[in-house]
Scaffold this active site. Structure first.
Site, PDB file in Angstrom:
ATOM      1  N   SER A   1       0.695  -1.145   0.339  1.00 12.15           N
ATOM      2  CA  SER A   1       0.318  -0.145   0.123  1.00 12.15           C
ATOM      3  C   SER A   1       0.782   1.532   0.103  1.00 12.15           C
ATOM      4  O   SER A   1       1.866   1.443   0.864  1.00 12.15           O
ATOM      5  CB  SER A   1      -1.043   0.446   1.183  1.00 12.15           C
ATOM      6  N   GLY A   2       1.188   2.301  -0.917  1.00 18.34           N
ATOM      7  CA  GLY A   2       1.285   3.549  -1.105  1.00 18.34           C
ATOM      8  C   GLY A   2       2.740   3.448  -1.818  1.00 18.34           C
ATOM      9  O   GLY A   2       3.538   4.169  -1.643  1.00 18.34           O
TER      10      GLY A   2
ATOM     11  N   THR B   1      -1.683   1.995  -8.155  1.00 17.36           N
ATOM     12  CA  THR B   1      -3.159   3.282  -9.000  1.00 17.36           C
ATOM     13  C   THR B   1      -2.011   4.114  -9.586  1.00 17.36           C
ATOM     14  O   THR B   1      -2.679   4.583 -10.549  1.00 17.36           O
ATOM     15  CB  THR B   1      -3.771   3.885  -7.306  1.00 17.36           C
TER      16      THR B   1
ATOM     17  N   ASN C   1      -1.165   5.504   3.305  1.00 20.30           N
ATOM     18  CA  ASN C   1      -1.001   6.034   1.633  1.00 20.30           C
ATOM     19  C   ASN C   1      -2.617   6.581   2.204  1.00 20.30           C
ATOM     20  O   ASN C   1      -3.260   6.220   2.944  1.00 20.30           O
ATOM     21  CB  ASN C   1      -1.512   4.987   0.581  1.00 20.30           C
TER      22      ASN C   1
ATOM     23  N   SER D   1      -5.331   5.180  -0.155  1.00 20.32           N
ATOM     24  CA  SER D   1      -4.799   3.895  -0.432  1.00 20.32           C
ATOM     25  C   SER D   1      -6.706   3.032  -0.699  1.00 20.32           C
ATOM     26  O   SER D   1      -7.777   3.363  -0.512  1.00 20.32           O
ATOM     27  CB  SER D   1      -4.946   3.167   1.160  1.00 20.32           C
TER      28      SER D   1
ATOM     29  N   GLY E   1      -0.592  -5.857  -2.072  1.00 18.47           N
ATOM     30  CA  GLY E   1       0.460  -6.428  -2.283  1.00 18.47           C
ATOM     31  C   GLY E   1       0.130  -7.407  -0.917  1.00 18.47           C
ATOM     32  O   GLY E   1      -0.502  -7.685  -0.441  1.00 18.47           O
TER      33      GLY E   1
ATOM     34  N   GLU F   1       0.424  -9.052   2.754  1.00 18.17           N
ATOM     35  CA  GLU F   1       0.060  -8.297   3.787  1.00 18.17           C
ATOM     36  C   GLU F   1       0.604  -9.085   5.055  1.00 18.17           C
ATOM     37  O   GLU F   1       0.588 -10.236   4.990  1.00 18.17           O
ATOM     38  CB  GLU F   1      -1.191  -7.623   3.953  1.00 18.17           C
TER      39      GLU F   1
HETATM   40  P1  ADP Z   1      -0.843   2.030  -4.160  1.00 15.99           P
HETATM   41  O1  ADP Z   1      -1.683   2.525  -5.360  1.00 15.99           O
HETATM   42  O2  ADP Z   1       0.566   1.596  -3.925  1.00 15.99           O
HETATM   43  O3  ADP Z   1      -1.280   1.928  -2.581  1.00 15.99           O
HETATM   44  P2  ADP Z   1      -0.490   5.015  -4.582  1.00 15.99           P
HETATM   45  O4  ADP Z   1      -0.306   4.848  -5.895  1.00 15.99           O
HETATM   46  O5  ADP Z   1      -2.166   5.591  -3.952  1.00 15.99           O
HETATM   47  O6  ADP Z   1      -0.549   3.316  -3.947  1.00 15.99           O
HETATM   48  O7  ADP Z   1       0.980   5.748  -4.185  1.00 15.99           O
HETATM   49  C1  ADP Z   1       0.253   6.614  -3.318  1.00 15.99           C
HETATM   50  C2  ADP Z   1       1.152   7.917  -3.555  1.00 15.99           C
HETATM   51  O8  ADP Z   1       2.794   8.274  -4.003  1.00 15.99           O
HETATM   52  C3  ADP Z   1       0.451   8.511  -4.319  1.00 15.99           C
HETATM   53  O9  ADP Z   1      -0.734   9.748  -4.117  1.00 15.99           O
HETATM   54  C4  ADP Z   1       1.307   9.803  -5.019  1.00 15.99           C
HETATM   55  O10 ADP Z   1       1.514  10.808  -4.048  1.00 15.99           O
HETATM   56  C5  ADP Z   1       2.638   9.124  -5.007  1.00 15.99           C
HETATM   57  N1  ADP Z   1       3.281   8.371  -6.022  1.00 15.99           N
HETATM   58  C6  ADP Z   1       2.957   7.110  -6.629  1.00 15.99           C
HETATM   59  N2  ADP Z   1       4.010   6.881  -7.808  1.00 15.99           N
HETATM   60  C7  ADP Z   1       4.832   8.000  -8.118  1.00 15.99           C
HETATM   61  C8  ADP Z   1       5.218   8.425  -9.174  1.00 15.99           C
HETATM   62  N3  ADP Z   1       5.726   8.117 -10.203  1.00 15.99           N
HETATM   63  N4  ADP Z   1       5.293  10.102  -9.166  1.00 15.99           N
HETATM   64  C9  ADP Z   1       5.168  10.837  -8.190  1.00 15.99           C
HETATM   65  N5  ADP Z   1       4.757  10.131  -7.178  1.00 15.99           N
HETATM   66  C10 ADP Z   1       4.450   8.943  -7.011  1.00 15.99           C
HETATM   67 MG    MG Z   2      -3.888   1.791  -4.797  1.00 16.02          MG
END
Ligand code: ADP
Ligand code: MG
Length: 989
Positions: free
Chosen positions: A173-174, A178, A227, A230, A452, A454
């Site tokens: 997560s984070g 996404t 996150n 999340s 992922g 956990e």
């Molecule tokens: P996940 O979906 O894996 O939980 P997110 O995609 O929501 O995580 O990413 C968490 C935060 O990380 C996003 O809100 C963004 O601020 C930052 N982030 C992720 N990837 C990038 C990137 N390639 N460039 C800049 N910031 C990013």
């Molecule tokens: Mg996500």
């Protein structure tokens, strides 16, 4: 893995790590992730496998320097190219790249994306997209998510079987899953519009595809500790492409929404974004419609004072409008959500009378009324549904009041059921608005944004499902990775297979297998519909599954639990509550109530709710959470198997989401959890070290005295690096090393040994053979060093003795030369002195003689003037002082005579300068003691000195310039020599 005993050795300056893949019974033996992390960081025993002998530090550094140039680590675009492929070098490489602000790195067929946690300008701009899209070979560009996107797109274009593609984005997560999925969607939305003809339609569909994101995120994402955005569900989006590879539609499939969050939020975590958007962004009219007064607090909206950028209602509204959700539907959706918020504020108190339903707490009545109004259900029925249970006994219905806690459970259950159905309905709605007719599209690219691995302190059914999904994906990934590895071996001409590598099937069997597995036992428990007892279930699990090596139990733990050894680490699951969650019962009264809702949307959401309510009564087959999840996962796996997968592993470089901060422990744990370490282990099971022929011989040629330079000169060809030219030499070296270990083992040219393979351009080695080679190389080097030392010492000794002999000679020669020249000088000086002295003496004698002769004549001339002198005095040249009455002028007498004849005298001297006085006193031989003489000096004209000699008592002595021409002459003319005291006047006082 049975006979693969690998102990990967990796260490670095501050973190040393040992990964043990020692799997004697074919299973990976791994400690819990957290423990292991600690162990790795604090770490560690280091053993060089094969020899059981630790490599010393300097040797290790040396090997590392040979295999890889650390200063250049950040330039490695592919982690499988670092040498040796160990978690330590991989970690270093990633860290070096992250420091250099390079966030993407290939790891063989996987792309690793490190989260920068800050916007990187121009990294995802339209220009960059076009650049990657139009490049003839995008793979040659810097690693980027667009390479993966473009590769998948070209595969579709190239009609390579299978044509459909899947992009699997995983990570914790984070980590950026996404974000990455959004980037990929934007990429396709941009790239697929390049055709001018269909630009309008594509633009429309691509806008819808992109607009599905804000809606899904508003309803499915929440702010967690890890996150702030999340995703609380897994999603697979199919981007549908027509024959011209243009985006014509899309469909979304979701997995396991964390619906519990609607009613229960972990400390410091929030509910789904949509509720906060409503509370913060509603207009006055909307507030009236939704019965949301401005200052109202909601029990299910913790941390409402915190505003995130995700709290933008307008964006969600716009997306809904773009997706064709009309105003009436929107109003229905938000009224239902507002109803849930009101429901959250309903609390129950103990019944005033026994056997009566629970009462409502304080203001709860008002909230319940609002709930009923918003959900458009009869208030009384709502109240009784929440507080009274309807039991069926035969054909009779018995009403039984619920306990206070049961009421709360029913309230939460109602909210969860409504929210989950609403979410599913939204997904269908989105799909309906984006999905193209099957006749319009022929291929798809699927994007999987999946949670992922956990492992929390307390893990329950959700984690079991998530980790099960990860196990499934890992199995798929490993099979894919092995294929890619195999391909590289094939291009290098190696006949080697990874048959020995055993994947995680054992763990999967434990979770989902038949006849008995965790899932099957859980389902059985639900089907029997008996009161769930965690302890009993724990005993049952132990009885049924203890044969499986992947499950264990902590004997010291009192809580009923079981521990599963996942590929990414051991996770302990608590059994308490697991069966309930699996059954996930919705009381039939609640379903009935919602079916009676006047709200057409809510009514339609539960129109098919009979099945489950039937099920919960135990009369038909229960569809449990795990079986639903297993089924959906199986269909996903089917899709994945039928497509070409592309893996992207997102890594969260630090737990606090701080920009550009790289925490090694954090990263290594994730590399492990997302299977990169596992793939490293697999590659270690093969040949983790690949060295080009040339480099190999440069380093190890000395073992057989092979001279690469000579060979290169002789061959004089650019193809020197290949097997035909250098292969025999390499095999000689390897034979020498292996012979040492197994005397009769030799490597024939085409031999495929367990430890080494000679590819077309590279030598493939196992870690253990590398260590043997290094050991041998070191021995040879020590021997050679010893030999060089001996020669050098002998040479030095010889040189030293030569130098000593030469120095002695030089010293002797110099000394004798110096003595001789000194003596010569003395001789010369003595001769000069003698000559001068003799000449001076002779001259003085001559002068004195001549003078004395003249003086006699002179005295005779003057004798008439002078008083008559005592003949004795005149004869002897002395003066009888007492006898002279008047001062007597003594002339022509050397002063020595005059003074010698004075027994005691007072001498008055006139001389210039101290030196003159001293010289005169020396000449006069006046002992300068006891104050016998008073020496006075006075100065007359230059060059004239007078002495007044005053004998004690009676004599005065005057010294006057002699009339004699040479009387005061001295052989050497020096300024401070006393001259002119050749006339003495003695005076009686
Ligand atoms: P996940 O979906 O894996 O939980 P997110 O995609 O929501 O995580 O990413 C968490 C935060 O990380 C996003 O809100 C963004 O601020 C930052 N982030 C992720 N990837 C990038 C990137 N390639 N460039 C800049 N910031 C990013
Ligand atoms: Mg996500």
């Amino acid at each position: 893995m049975a006979n693969v005993k690998q102990k990967l050795l990796f260490r670095n300056k501050d973190v040393s790590t040992v990964i043990n893949t020692n799997g004697s019974d074919g299973s990976l033996e791994k400690p819990g992730r957290l423990n292991r992390q600690k162990e790795k960081v604090n770490g560690l025993t280091e053993k060089a496998q094969g020899f059981g002998k630790p490599l010393n530090d300097s040797l290790e550094v040396d090997i590392r320097d040979f295999l890889i140039d650390e200063a250049e680590l950040h330039t490695y675009d592919d982690l499988t190219k670092v040498n040796p492929v160990t978690p330590s070098t991989v970690l270093k490489c990633l860290q070096a790249r992250y420091s250099a602000k390079v966030f993407y790195t290939h790891a063989g067929c996987t792309l690793i994306a490190l989260n920068p946690f800050q916007p990187i300008p121009h990294l995802y701009s339209l220009d960059v997209m076009r650049e990657y899209h139009s490049a003839p070979q995008p793979q040659e560009f810097k690693p980027h998510i667009f390479i993966v996107a473009e590769e998948a797109y070209r595969n579709v274009q190239g009609q390579v079987e299978p044509m459909n593609q899947s992009l699997v984005v995983s990570g914790e997560s984070g980590a950026g899953k996404t974000w990455t999925s959004r980037c990929l969607m934007k990429y396709y939305a941009t790239v697929a519009t390049s055709s001018q003809k269909s630009q309008n339609t594509v633009e429309k569909i691509e806008k819808r595809v992109l607009d599905s994101n804000p809606i899904m995120e508003a309803f499915g994402n929440a702010c967690t500790l890890r996150n702030s955005n999340s995703s609380r569900f897994g999603k697979y989006i199919q981007l549908q492409l027509n024959g011209s590879q243009l985006l014509v539609g899309a469909s979304v499939h979701t997995y396991l929404l964390e619906k519990t969050r609607v009613a229960i939020q972990a400390p410091n975590e929030r509910n789904f974004h949509i509720f906060y958007q409503m509370v913060k962004g509603a207009t006055d009219k909307q507030r009236l419609d939704w019965m949301l007064p401005l200052e109202q607090d909601f029990a299910w909206l913790p941390l409402a004072e915190r505003t995130l950028e995700e709290d933008c209602l307008q964006e969600t509204m716009d997306a809904m409008i773009n997706l064709g959700i009309d105003e009436a539907k929107r109003a229905q959706i938000f009224r239902i959500l507002a109803g849930l918020l009101q429901l959250g504020n309903v609390d129950f108190s103990l019944a005033s009378e026994e056997a009566q339903p629970c009462d409502l707490e304080g203001h709860s009545e008002g909230f319940l009324q609002k709930t009923a109004a918003l959900l458009q259900v009869p208030l009384d029925e709502l109240r009784s549904c929440l507080t009274v249970r309807n039991l069926r006994a035969g054909k009779q219905n018995i009403l039984k009041p619920c306990s206070r806690s049961e009421c709360t459970v029913r309230r939460d259950c109602l909210a969860k059921a409504i929210y989950a159905r609403l979410f599913d309905w939204l997904v269908i709605l989105i799909n309906n608005s984006m999905c193209a007719d099957t006749s319009m599209w022929c291929n798809f690219i699927g994007l999987l944004d999946v949670y992922g691995f956990e492992c929390f302190l307390l893990n329950n059914l959700e984690q079991l499902c998530i980790n099960y999904a990860n196990e499934k994906l890992q199995q798929h990934f490993v099979a894919h990775y092995l294929k890619a590895q195999q391909e590289e071996y094939v291009t290098e001409g190696l006949q080697w297979s990874f048959i020995r590598y055993q994947d995680n099937q054992g763990c999967l069997d434990l979770i989902e297998g038949s006849p008995s597995s965790i899932f099957s036992l859980l389902n059985e428990e639900c089907r029997l519909n008996r009161a769930s007892d965690a302890k009993q279930f724990g005993v049952r699990l132990q009885k049924e599954l203890s044969d499986n090596a992947n499950i264990s139990w902590d004997k010291f733990s009192k809580e009923p639990h079981f521990t599963v050894a996942h590929y990414a680490g051991r996770v302990s699951y608590q059994i308490q509550g697991m069966m309930g969650k699996n059954k996930d019962p919705v009381p039939p009264e609640l379903t009935c109530l919602l079916q009676k809702s006047q709200d057409s949307l809510l009514h339609s959401l539960f129109a098919d709710g009979d099945l489950e309510s039937e099920g919960s009564r135990g009369h038909s087959k229960v569809i449990t959470v795990v079986s639903k999840f297993k089924n959906s996962l199986e269909s996903l796996m089917k899709i994945l198997h039928s497509t070409t997968p592309h893996y992207t592993r997102c890594i969260k470089p630090n737990p606090d989401c701080r920009p550009l901060t790289f925490k090694r422990e954090e990263v290594i744990a994730q590399l492990e959890a997302c299977g990169i370490v596992e793939t490293i282990n697999i590659s270690a099971a093969g040949f983790p070290i690949r060295i080009p022929y040339c480099s190999f011989l440069q380093r190890y040629g000395l073992i057989t005295n092979y001279r690469l330079a000579a060979q290169m000169n002789r061959e004089n060809s650019p193809e020197i690096n290949d097997q035909a030219v250098l292969g025999p030499a390499v095999k000689d070296v390897v034979n020498v090393v292996l012979e040492r270990l197994v005397p009769n083992s030799t490597l024939s040219p085409d031999d495929n040994n367990d430890m080494v393979h000679c590819g077309r351009t590279k030598v493939f080695l196992t870690q253990s053979l590398l260590e043997m080679l290094e050991d041998r190389r070191n021995r040879v080097r020590s021997q050679k060093a010893f030999c060089i030392q001996c020669c050098w010492r002998r040479y030095q000794q010889h040189q030293r003795s030569l130098r000593t002999r030469a120095a002695t000679r030089i010293q002797a020669g110099l000394r004798s030369w110096r003595v001789r020249s000194e003596i010569k000088k003395w001789h010369k000086a003595a001769t000069v002195i003698q000559t001068k002295w003799r000449r001076w003496r002779a001259w003085m004698d001559a002068l004195a003689e001549a003078e004395l002769d003249d003086a006699e004549d002179f005295m005779e001339e003057e004798s008439c003037v002078l008083p008559k002198m005592d003949p004795l005095l005149r004869e002897r040249g002395s003066v009888q002082l007492d006898s002279i009455q008047e001062p007597v002028m003594v002339r022509s007498w050397p002063i020595g005579l005059a003074i010698a004849s004075a027994p005691t005298i007072t001498v008055s001297l006139t001389a210039t300068g101290f030196q003159r006085i001293m010289t005169m006193m020396a000449c006069l031989k006046i002992p300068f003691r006891h104050d016998e003489y008073k020496v006075e000096t006075n100065q007359f004209e230059q060059g004239v000195a007078s002495i007044r000699a005053q004998p004690r008592g009676s004599i005065k002595m005057h010294l006057q310039r002699s009339p004699l021409l040479y009387a005061d002459r001295h052989p050497v003319h020096k300024a401070d020599v006393v001259t002119g005291f050749n006339q003495i006047l003695l005076e009686k006082t």
